[in-house]
Design an enzyme around this catalytic site. Sequence first.
Site, mmCIF file in Angstrom:
data_model
loop_
_atom_site.group_PDB
_atom_site.id
_atom_site.type_symbol
_atom_site.label_atom_id
_atom_site.label_comp_id
_atom_site.label_asym_id
_atom_site.label_seq_id
_atom_site.Cartn_x
_atom_site.Cartn_y
_atom_site.Cartn_z
ATOM 1 N N THR A 107 0.832 -1.197 0.000
ATOM 2 C CA THR A 107 0.000 0.000 0.000
ATOM 3 C C THR A 107 0.870 1.252 0.000
ATOM 4 O O THR A 107 2.053 1.201 0.349
ATOM 5 C CB THR A 107 -0.890 0.041 1.254
ATOM 6 O OG1 THR A 107 -0.038 0.116 2.400
ATOM 7 C CG2 THR A 107 -1.759 -1.197 1.362
ATOM 8 N N TYR A 131 17.780 -18.268 9.682
ATOM 9 C CA TYR A 131 16.733 -18.181 8.662
ATOM 10 C C TYR A 131 17.105 -19.134 7.517
ATOM 11 O O TYR A 131 17.950 -18.836 6.681
ATOM 12 C CB TYR A 131 16.627 -16.743 8.155
ATOM 13 C CG TYR A 131 15.261 -16.381 7.626
ATOM 14 C CD1 TYR A 131 14.356 -17.361 7.212
ATOM 15 C CD2 TYR A 131 14.863 -15.062 7.529
ATOM 16 C CE1 TYR A 131 13.099 -17.024 6.733
ATOM 17 C CE2 TYR A 131 13.608 -14.707 7.051
ATOM 18 C CZ TYR A 131 12.737 -15.702 6.655
ATOM 19 O OH TYR A 131 11.495 -15.368 6.169
ATOM 20 N N LYS A 176 14.124 -20.942 11.424
ATOM 21 C CA LYS A 176 12.932 -20.594 10.686
ATOM 22 C C LYS A 176 13.169 -20.979 9.242
ATOM 23 O O LYS A 176 14.233 -20.680 8.677
ATOM 24 C CB LYS A 176 12.700 -19.095 10.805
ATOM 25 C CG LYS A 176 11.539 -18.588 10.000
ATOM 26 C CD LYS A 176 11.213 -17.167 10.409
ATOM 27 C CE LYS A 176 10.335 -16.522 9.347
ATOM 28 N NZ LYS A 176 9.835 -15.224 9.794
ATOM 29 N N LYS A 191 11.929 -20.758 5.333
ATOM 30 C CA LYS A 191 11.071 -20.100 4.347
ATOM 31 C C LYS A 191 10.494 -21.181 3.441
ATOM 32 O O LYS A 191 11.206 -21.798 2.639
ATOM 33 C CB LYS A 191 11.890 -19.095 3.534
ATOM 34 C CG LYS A 191 11.173 -18.487 2.343
ATOM 35 C CD LYS A 191 10.085 -17.495 2.750
ATOM 36 C CE LYS A 191 10.660 -16.100 2.818
ATOM 37 N NZ LYS A 191 9.656 -15.078 3.163
ATOM 38 N N ASN A 223 3.695 -11.571 8.743
ATOM 39 C CA ASN A 223 4.276 -10.299 8.338
ATOM 40 C C ASN A 223 3.602 -9.876 7.042
ATOM 41 O O ASN A 223 4.091 -9.029 6.324
ATOM 42 C CB ASN A 223 5.794 -10.406 8.163
ATOM 43 C CG ASN A 223 6.189 -11.095 6.877
ATOM 44 O OD1 ASN A 223 6.171 -10.494 5.814
ATOM 45 N ND2 ASN A 223 6.528 -12.359 6.950
ATOM 46 N N HIS A 228 10.577 -9.367 11.999
ATOM 47 C CA HIS A 228 10.719 -9.974 10.690
ATOM 48 C C HIS A 228 11.814 -9.227 9.933
ATOM 49 O O HIS A 228 12.113 -8.083 10.232
ATOM 50 C CB HIS A 228 9.372 -9.828 9.971
ATOM 51 C CG HIS A 228 9.441 -9.956 8.496
ATOM 52 N ND1 HIS A 228 9.512 -8.876 7.652
ATOM 53 C CD2 HIS A 228 9.441 -11.052 7.719
ATOM 54 C CE1 HIS A 228 9.539 -9.314 6.404
ATOM 55 N NE2 HIS A 228 9.499 -10.617 6.416
ATOM 56 N N SER A 229 12.412 -9.890 8.974
ATOM 57 C CA SER A 229 13.365 -9.164 8.141
ATOM 58 C C SER A 229 13.197 -9.560 6.689
ATOM 59 O O SER A 229 12.707 -10.627 6.376
ATOM 60 C CB SER A 229 14.802 -9.446 8.564
ATOM 61 O OG SER A 229 15.274 -10.623 7.945
ATOM 62 N N ASN A 230 13.586 -8.654 5.847
ATOM 63 C CA ASN A 230 13.779 -8.913 4.447
ATOM 64 C C ASN A 230 15.285 -8.774 4.242
ATOM 65 O O ASN A 230 16.004 -8.489 5.194
ATOM 66 C CB ASN A 230 13.000 -7.864 3.640
ATOM 67 C CG ASN A 230 12.247 -8.517 2.505
ATOM 68 O OD1 ASN A 230 12.833 -9.180 1.677
ATOM 69 N ND2 ASN A 230 10.946 -8.335 2.497
ATOM 70 N N HIS A 270 18.010 -11.859 7.779
ATOM 71 C CA HIS A 270 18.635 -12.351 6.555
ATOM 72 C C HIS A 270 20.135 -12.041 6.561
ATOM 73 O O HIS A 270 20.841 -12.437 5.637
ATOM 74 C CB HIS A 270 18.052 -11.628 5.319
ATOM 75 C CG HIS A 270 16.724 -12.103 4.857
ATOM 76 N ND1 HIS A 270 15.594 -12.010 5.611
ATOM 77 C CD2 HIS A 270 16.323 -12.678 3.671
ATOM 78 C CE1 HIS A 270 14.557 -12.480 4.909
ATOM 79 N NE2 HIS A 270 14.969 -12.893 3.747
ATOM 80 N N ARG A 279 13.769 -4.928 -7.280
ATOM 81 C CA ARG A 279 13.831 -6.355 -6.983
ATOM 82 C C ARG A 279 12.703 -7.093 -7.686
ATOM 83 O O ARG A 279 11.542 -6.682 -7.613
ATOM 84 C CB ARG A 279 13.758 -6.564 -5.471
ATOM 85 C CG ARG A 279 13.777 -8.043 -5.103
ATOM 86 C CD ARG A 279 13.879 -8.262 -3.616
ATOM 87 N NE ARG A 279 13.490 -9.632 -3.295
ATOM 88 C CZ ARG A 279 13.475 -10.140 -2.084
ATOM 89 N NH1 ARG A 279 13.829 -9.396 -1.055
ATOM 90 N NH2 ARG A 279 13.100 -11.391 -1.878
#
Lengths: 400, 400
Positions: free
Chosen positions: B108, B153, B198, B200, B245, B296-298, B325, B379
């Site tokens: 958004t 991760y 964790k 993915k 997330n 959380h991370s990117n 990450h 990306r």
Amino acid sequence: MTRALAIADVRLTPILVADPPLLNTQGVHQPYTPRLIVEVETADGITGVGETYGDAKYLDLARPLAARLVGRQVFDLNGLFTTADEVAVDAARVSGRVDVGGLRGVQTADKLRLSVVSGFEVACLDALGKALGLPVHALLGGKVRDAVEYSAYLFYRWAGHPAGVACERDDWGAALDPAGVVAQARAFTDRYGFTSFKLKGGVFPPEEEIAAELGDVLEYLEDPALGTPAMAEVAAKTGVPLATNMCVTTFAEIQEAFTEGAVQVVLSDHHYWGGLRNTQQLAAVCRTFGVGVSMHSNTHLGISLAAMTHVAATVPNLHHACDSHYLWQSEDVLTERLTFDGGKVTVSDAPGLGVELDRRRLEFLHRRWLDDDGTLRDRDDAAAMRVADPEWVTPSVPRW
Amino acid sequence: MTRALAIADVRLTPILVADPPLLNTQGVHQPYTPRLIVEVETADGITGVGETYGDAKYLDLARPLAARLVGRQVFDLNGLFTTADEVAVDAARVSGRVDVGGLRGVQTADKLRLSVVSGFEVACLDALGKALGLPVHALLGGKVRDAVEYSAYLFYRWAGHPAGVACERDDWGAALDPAGVVAQARAFTDRYGFTSFKLKGGVFPPEEEIAAELGDVLEYLEDPALGTPAMAEVAAKTGVPLATNMCVTTFAEIQEAFTEGAVQVVLSDHHYWGGLRNTQQLAAVCRTFGVGVSMHSNTHLGISLAAMTHVAATVPNLHHACDSHYLWQSEDVLTERLTFDGGKVTVSDAPGLGVELDRRRLEFLHRRWLDDDGTLRDRDDAAAMRVADPEWVTPSVPRW
């Protein structure tokens, strides 16, 4: 820097300050009311001040907490809550002293502990701001407004305390009917420029008090019923926005009240929400759930008014004028009283809260507390009313 | 003090950093991923750093925001949001560039704006901390823990990017089945001491991936379904705590999700929640509603890991290891990489974030961004996958 910001000393000074004969559903204010002044001094000799409720049960918690804070960092405000939790667990006696009801909502051990913490939190923020050369609002992320609007807090009241009772005098006169309330409102506007008004009801029968209300310009009704289910019912049936400082007074009470639509505006008293940062968090919770937020007050002095003004200046979603009892207090512990202009208090940009303690005055008011035989050290509006009316019994539920 | 803390300059440096071929439901990470490095310099010449997403749409908002901040106070973090709102309204083009879905949840305009703000907020906090001689956690009320736990991760991944693609190499090897994932987990523990893991998922069919799961030691399942109603249904039917997330990524999404019991743990990405102070406010909302919170991370670098560590250290109700990450990133912009010991990052007590920008390295990575023909500046994991598999189409809903 952190060495200089370690807390070297914490001083607690209970005082009694003059309070006029304001009427409420419990009875009437006593001629003097207890407050606790907290001073936190850093290793560098910088002192910050805070104030909170001064009744014995607050002092009982404040004293061991003060002792534990020495050596901690003045910025360690998250740790302050952990320390207060530990102190409260130690002071198991506290849980036996909780009373239900009263003007501050249900008096839980939680709220008692947070009220004490708030006095320390404000003192720490004041000291930190002075040490860093920053106003308290900057420590809270910066002001989003330059002045904070307050409402004139109207009370039914006697002209003076009962004959023969030691007290200070003021020139407000009596307000015991709609005409008296309107005259009081006019005086607030003439003297201080207020444009918002709030009337403490519940003194006379509803059919008499309603004549003093202004139905079509009403922003909200505050706590017209007791408890979440009753508030939810009133909200659903009347459509009038309901504000509260009794039904939602702790974070634990929010979930049920918000889910059931019981309140539309939460009036945060930074004392019993645990200070300025918790007030900001409350505001965030309210914003998230589309509930309004403003600030409530009980009898307080200039330190707390300054604290309220700093935090209120940082809350974006503050859409209602805040309450303050301050103008009813003829005595203060500051060298200079805070002033209202156009019903607003200007947000100070001076370091810390921007107020200065008057030590001679503090000592004088503390002496009054020391000299008291114990009857005034715990606020009791019903007892004060029984001086005038020995048959007085506080209603078990508010009149309306 | 406030004169010295005025913002004199804001520098924005978009970079491309190496990213290994990690697989996800969208496709695969590209060999280089864009990040934006934000530097805020005070009138006294003190510089704070922040980082955020670096795709073109973030840069489009960051540039006008940077221009507006010059002259403002570095502590004016509440005002930062107001300014960003004004910039976003001006940049009406932004609303036309919002895409729905993707790995960051529904994209958004709100989240886009807050992600940009977060980079500036962290840079301001870093500068403020350095100017005052205080660590960022102290500006957030002080740490309640000395180290923050992260989970390893785990990703399904190829050993390297497709042949012929320009990229950096790493020594992790491939992980394309349960045995590969277990080997990867072992390596994370051997090298860095992780005890939480964790994975993915969503890469292979559910019946294959389930063999890599540890049902009875599962703390939570993250976003197993799309949207609040579907999450609420899974939560009600399985009893497994659900983390998100994607379903709750902004304050506007909280009310419905919390009221319907759709999530039990919110994983805050401080980038898209709007920074460290907003993350604290989110944690307060979660605590109030009995919902867990973690982070959380990117793909991110050391500046953001330091920022996450500072804020995580101040959140009392952080009961799950955070994601990062960071260890997948072989490149950074710091003179010294952050380290994990026992799966934890030690909370720095140095002024600001406690990290130092390596300007030569920053310039090198910026040069890579300048030299890119535009294919890597946004990306696109699906595009990266199509290099290996030209027929690749991102599933319209996750595999499970």
